[in-house]
Design a protein around this motif. Structure first.
Motif, PDB file in Angstrom:
ATOM      1  N   TYR A 117       0.863  -1.294  -0.074  1.00  0.00           N
ATOM      2  CA  TYR A 117       0.119   0.059   0.073  1.00  0.00           C
ATOM      3  C   TYR A 117       0.923   1.049  -0.126  1.00  0.00           C
ATOM      4  O   TYR A 117       2.032   1.110   0.543  1.00  0.00           O
ATOM      5  CB  TYR A 117      -1.095  -0.061   1.233  1.00  0.00           C
ATOM      6  CG  TYR A 117      -0.374  -0.038   2.464  1.00  0.00           C
ATOM      7  CD1 TYR A 117      -0.089  -1.175   3.108  1.00  0.00           C
ATOM      8  CD2 TYR A 117      -0.035   1.138   3.143  1.00  0.00           C
ATOM      9  CE1 TYR A 117       0.715  -1.293   4.374  1.00  0.00           C
ATOM     10  CE2 TYR A 117       0.721   1.171   4.474  1.00  0.00           C
ATOM     11  CZ  TYR A 117       0.970  -0.243   5.164  1.00  0.00           C
ATOM     12  OH  TYR A 117       1.648  -0.316   6.211  1.00  0.00           O
ATOM     13  N   ALA A 118       0.299   2.391  -0.410  1.00  0.00           N
ATOM     14  CA  ALA A 118       1.098   3.621  -0.646  1.00  0.00           C
ATOM     15  C   ALA A 118       1.072   4.262   0.757  1.00  0.00           C
ATOM     16  O   ALA A 118       0.280   4.910   1.156  1.00  0.00           O
ATOM     17  CB  ALA A 118       0.458   4.501  -1.755  1.00  0.00           C
ATOM     18  N   TYR A 158       8.381  10.606  -1.878  1.00  0.00           N
ATOM     19  CA  TYR A 158       6.828  10.867  -1.917  1.00  0.00           C
ATOM     20  C   TYR A 158       6.296  10.982  -3.219  1.00  0.00           C
ATOM     21  O   TYR A 158       5.268  10.400  -3.552  1.00  0.00           O
ATOM     22  CB  TYR A 158       6.769  12.374  -1.490  1.00  0.00           C
ATOM     23  CG  TYR A 158       5.355  12.976  -1.494  1.00  0.00           C
ATOM     24  CD1 TYR A 158       4.564  12.592  -0.749  1.00  0.00           C
ATOM     25  CD2 TYR A 158       5.297  13.946  -2.669  1.00  0.00           C
ATOM     26  CE1 TYR A 158       3.028  13.200  -0.752  1.00  0.00           C
ATOM     27  CE2 TYR A 158       3.818  14.343  -2.713  1.00  0.00           C
ATOM     28  CZ  TYR A 158       2.914  14.023  -1.824  1.00  0.00           C
ATOM     29  OH  TYR A 158       1.573  14.690  -2.093  1.00  0.00           O
ATOM     30  N   TYR A 159       6.918  11.632  -4.330  1.00  0.00           N
ATOM     31  CA  TYR A 159       6.415  11.645  -5.629  1.00  0.00           C
ATOM     32  C   TYR A 159       6.041  10.289  -6.360  1.00  0.00           C
ATOM     33  O   TYR A 159       5.205   9.861  -7.001  1.00  0.00           O
ATOM     34  CB  TYR A 159       7.280  12.161  -6.489  1.00  0.00           C
ATOM     35  CG  TYR A 159       6.961  12.443  -8.189  1.00  0.00           C
ATOM     36  CD1 TYR A 159       5.909  13.156  -8.505  1.00  0.00           C
ATOM     37  CD2 TYR A 159       7.577  11.336  -8.898  1.00  0.00           C
ATOM     38  CE1 TYR A 159       5.277  13.238  -9.677  1.00  0.00           C
ATOM     39  CE2 TYR A 159       7.127  11.590 -10.246  1.00  0.00           C
ATOM     40  CZ  TYR A 159       6.158  12.337 -10.641  1.00  0.00           C
ATOM     41  OH  TYR A 159       5.783  12.300 -12.080  1.00  0.00           O
ATOM     42  N   LEU A 185      -2.388   8.626  -1.613  1.00  0.00           N
ATOM     43  CA  LEU A 185      -1.589   8.738  -0.257  1.00  0.00           C
ATOM     44  C   LEU A 185      -2.107   9.817   0.450  1.00  0.00           C
ATOM     45  O   LEU A 185      -2.521  11.072  -0.018  1.00  0.00           O
ATOM     46  CB  LEU A 185      -0.194   9.051  -1.094  1.00  0.00           C
ATOM     47  CG  LEU A 185       1.097   9.460  -0.093  1.00  0.00           C
ATOM     48  CD1 LEU A 185       1.352   8.368   0.827  1.00  0.00           C
ATOM     49  CD2 LEU A 185       2.189   9.841  -0.813  1.00  0.00           C
ATOM     50  N   ASP A 186      -1.761   9.768   1.729  1.00  0.00           N
ATOM     51  CA  ASP A 186      -2.349  10.824   2.601  1.00  0.00           C
ATOM     52  C   ASP A 186      -1.305  11.843   2.652  1.00  0.00           C
ATOM     53  O   ASP A 186      -0.464  11.798   3.561  1.00  0.00           O
ATOM     54  CB  ASP A 186      -2.459  10.043   3.835  1.00  0.00           C
ATOM     55  CG  ASP A 186      -2.905  11.040   5.251  1.00  0.00           C
ATOM     56  OD1 ASP A 186      -3.328  12.272   4.815  1.00  0.00           O
ATOM     57  OD2 ASP A 186      -2.783  10.758   6.229  1.00  0.00           O
ATOM     58  N   SER A 187      -1.526  12.835   1.766  1.00  0.00           N
ATOM     59  CA  SER A 187      -0.444  13.844   1.694  1.00  0.00           C
ATOM     60  C   SER A 187      -0.227  14.678   2.941  1.00  0.00           C
ATOM     61  O   SER A 187       0.722  15.076   3.380  1.00  0.00           O
ATOM     62  CB  SER A 187      -0.432  14.775   0.454  1.00  0.00           C
ATOM     63  OG  SER A 187      -0.590  13.871  -0.815  1.00  0.00           O
ATOM     64  N   GLY A 188      -1.336  15.073   3.449  1.00  0.00           N
ATOM     65  CA  GLY A 188      -1.532  15.997   4.608  1.00  0.00           C
ATOM     66  C   GLY A 188      -0.660  15.245   5.921  1.00  0.00           C
ATOM     67  O   GLY A 188       0.280  15.880   6.483  1.00  0.00           O
ATOM     68  N   THR A 240       1.663  12.843   5.634  1.00  0.00           N
ATOM     69  CA  THR A 240       2.960  12.613   5.114  1.00  0.00           C
ATOM     70  C   THR A 240       3.644  14.002   5.507  1.00  0.00           C
ATOM     71  O   THR A 240       4.875  13.799   6.070  1.00  0.00           O
ATOM     72  CB  THR A 240       3.094  12.381   3.618  1.00  0.00           C
ATOM     73  OG1 THR A 240       2.484  11.114   3.269  1.00  0.00           O
ATOM     74  CG2 THR A 240       4.580  12.161   3.385  1.00  0.00           C
ATOM     75  N   PHE A 241       3.134  15.239   4.953  1.00  0.00           N
ATOM     76  CA  PHE A 241       3.796  16.610   5.463  1.00  0.00           C
ATOM     77  C   PHE A 241       3.655  16.730   6.860  1.00  0.00           C
ATOM     78  O   PHE A 241       4.756  17.698   7.085  1.00  0.00           O
ATOM     79  CB  PHE A 241       3.327  17.543   4.597  1.00  0.00           C
ATOM     80  CG  PHE A 241       3.623  17.421   2.858  1.00  0.00           C
ATOM     81  CD1 PHE A 241       4.935  17.555   2.493  1.00  0.00           C
ATOM     82  CD2 PHE A 241       2.856  17.034   2.098  1.00  0.00           C
ATOM     83  CE1 PHE A 241       5.539  17.521   1.153  1.00  0.00           C
ATOM     84  CE2 PHE A 241       3.164  16.982   0.713  1.00  0.00           C
ATOM     85  CZ  PHE A 241       4.483  17.082   0.294  1.00  0.00           C
ATOM     86  N   GLY A 242       2.944  16.305   7.478  1.00  0.00           N
ATOM     87  CA  GLY A 242       2.903  16.539   8.726  1.00  0.00           C
ATOM     88  C   GLY A 242       4.095  15.641   9.660  1.00  0.00           C
ATOM     89  O   GLY A 242       4.710  16.243  10.454  1.00  0.00           O
ATOM     90  N   SER A 243       4.299  14.626   8.940  1.00  0.00           N
ATOM     91  CA  SER A 243       5.270  13.729   9.690  1.00  0.00           C
ATOM     92  C   SER A 243       6.841  14.444   9.078  1.00  0.00           C
ATOM     93  O   SER A 243       7.798  14.074  10.094  1.00  0.00           O
ATOM     94  CB  SER A 243       5.302  12.282   8.812  1.00  0.00           C
ATOM     95  OG  SER A 243       4.072  11.561   9.251  1.00  0.00           O
ATOM     96  N   TYR A 244       6.683  14.984   7.918  1.00  0.00           N
ATOM     97  CA  TYR A 244       8.242  15.405   7.570  1.00  0.00           C
ATOM     98  C   TYR A 244       8.338  16.572   8.605  1.00  0.00           C
ATOM     99  O   TYR A 244       9.591  17.234   9.204  1.00  0.00           O
ATOM    100  CB  TYR A 244       7.906  16.230   6.056  1.00  0.00           C
ATOM    101  CG  TYR A 244       8.507  15.324   4.928  1.00  0.00           C
ATOM    102  CD1 TYR A 244       9.710  15.211   4.973  1.00  0.00           C
ATOM    103  CD2 TYR A 244       7.662  14.768   4.163  1.00  0.00           C
ATOM    104  CE1 TYR A 244      10.256  14.319   3.919  1.00  0.00           C
ATOM    105  CE2 TYR A 244       8.159  13.954   3.155  1.00  0.00           C
ATOM    106  CZ  TYR A 244       9.660  13.678   3.132  1.00  0.00           C
ATOM    107  OH  TYR A 244      10.006  12.696   2.090  1.00  0.00           O
ATOM    108  N   ILE A 245       7.449  17.468   8.755  1.00  0.00           N
ATOM    109  CA  ILE A 245       7.647  18.627   9.905  1.00  0.00           C
ATOM    110  C   ILE A 245       8.006  17.933  11.435  1.00  0.00           C
ATOM    111  O   ILE A 245       9.011  18.511  11.964  1.00  0.00           O
ATOM    112  CB  ILE A 245       6.399  19.075  10.329  1.00  0.00           C
ATOM    113  CG1 ILE A 245       5.870  19.873   8.774  1.00  0.00           C
ATOM    114  CG2 ILE A 245       6.343  20.294  11.404  1.00  0.00           C
ATOM    115  CD1 ILE A 245       4.729  20.650   9.016  1.00  0.00           C
TER     116      ILE A 245
END
Length: 243
Positions: free
Chosen positions: A47-48, A118-119, A131-134, A136-141
């Motif tokens: 899964y993505a 990510y891409y 993909l849960d982009s929100g 993922t970027f929260g995780s990056y933060i």
């Protein structure tokens, strides 16, 4: 202060350290996420998701960030240039923050290429973009805050000695303890209801919360407090040379 930040960044890339930090970080994540079969392999997961990136990265940071930060003050002390630096029209805090920002810039450069992951996962989703982009970027933060906390610890360790190897080992020990040590102490269940408080003193508890993509103000405040604590401790060490 900006001139000092630029000087520190140039010194990172004037030696092999800057390139090595970025290369090793990307290499370790790349082989575990894409090449080695197993639980961390994205293609084997079915899964993505980039969740495994945020699981591996803290453990890689435990080695790489001490290697990045070990020279920040230890090298200045060994070369005898710290006293010259302290005579510049900059406060001790400005000097510390300049070195911290330079290290944070290098850390950010190491994270940026992982956007290719990510891409790739975004395109591999079924359908594409599943993909849960929100999150993922929260995780990056969260990962950036984690790296910032480790960097502040490494900066403190580097200020204590003029030996880069000692600074590296001390920073690695302190990062590991603050990241995982409180979890282990709380796991012994020796302090009853206080175990929950001890657990929340550790970085891992707050990082796991943020790596779910949830940006809780309490977690953000925790990381800011840890960074401020070790930058403040570094300032005390630097000022002690004047006593």
């Amino acid at each position: 202060m900006i001139a000092l930040i630029q000087k520190e960044i140039r010194s990172f890339f004037g030696s092999i350290i800057g390139y090595l930090v970025i290369l090793v970080y990307l290499l370790i994540n790349g082989v575990f996420l894409w090449l080695f079969p197993g639980n961390f392999n994205i293609l084997d997961g079915g899964y993505a998701s980039l969740g495994n990136l945020f699981t591996i990265s803290p453990w890689v940071f435990l080695f790489l960030i001490p290697a990045l930060s070990m020279r920040l003050f230890a090298d200045e002390k060994k070369a005898g240039t710290l006293e010259i630096l302290l005579t510049k029209p900059l406060s001790d805090l400005q000097i510390i923050l300049a070195k911290y920002v330079a290290g944070l810039f290098l850390l950010l450069l190491a994270l940026l290429p992982t956007l290719l992951y990510y891409y790739s996962v975004y395109q591999l989703g079924n359908p594409a973009g599943n993909l849960d982009s929100g999150g993922t970027f929260g995780s990056y933060i969260g990962l950036l805050f984690l790296g910032g906390a480790f960097l502040s610890i490494g900066l403190f360790a580097s200020s204590l000695t003029d030996n880069q190897i000692v600074a590296f080992l001390l920073a690695m020990f302190l990062c590991f303890f603050v990241f995982y040590g409180f979890d282990q102490i709380a796991g012994f269940d020796l302090f009853g209801s206080a175990d929950l408080i001890i657990l929340k003193l550790g970085i891992n508890e707050h990082y796991v919360s943020m790596s779910r993509g949830v940006l809780d103000s309490r977690d953000l405040l925790y990381f800011v407090s840890v960074i401020a604590l070790f930058i403040g401790a570094t300032r005390v060490v630097i000022q002690s040379r004047k006593w």
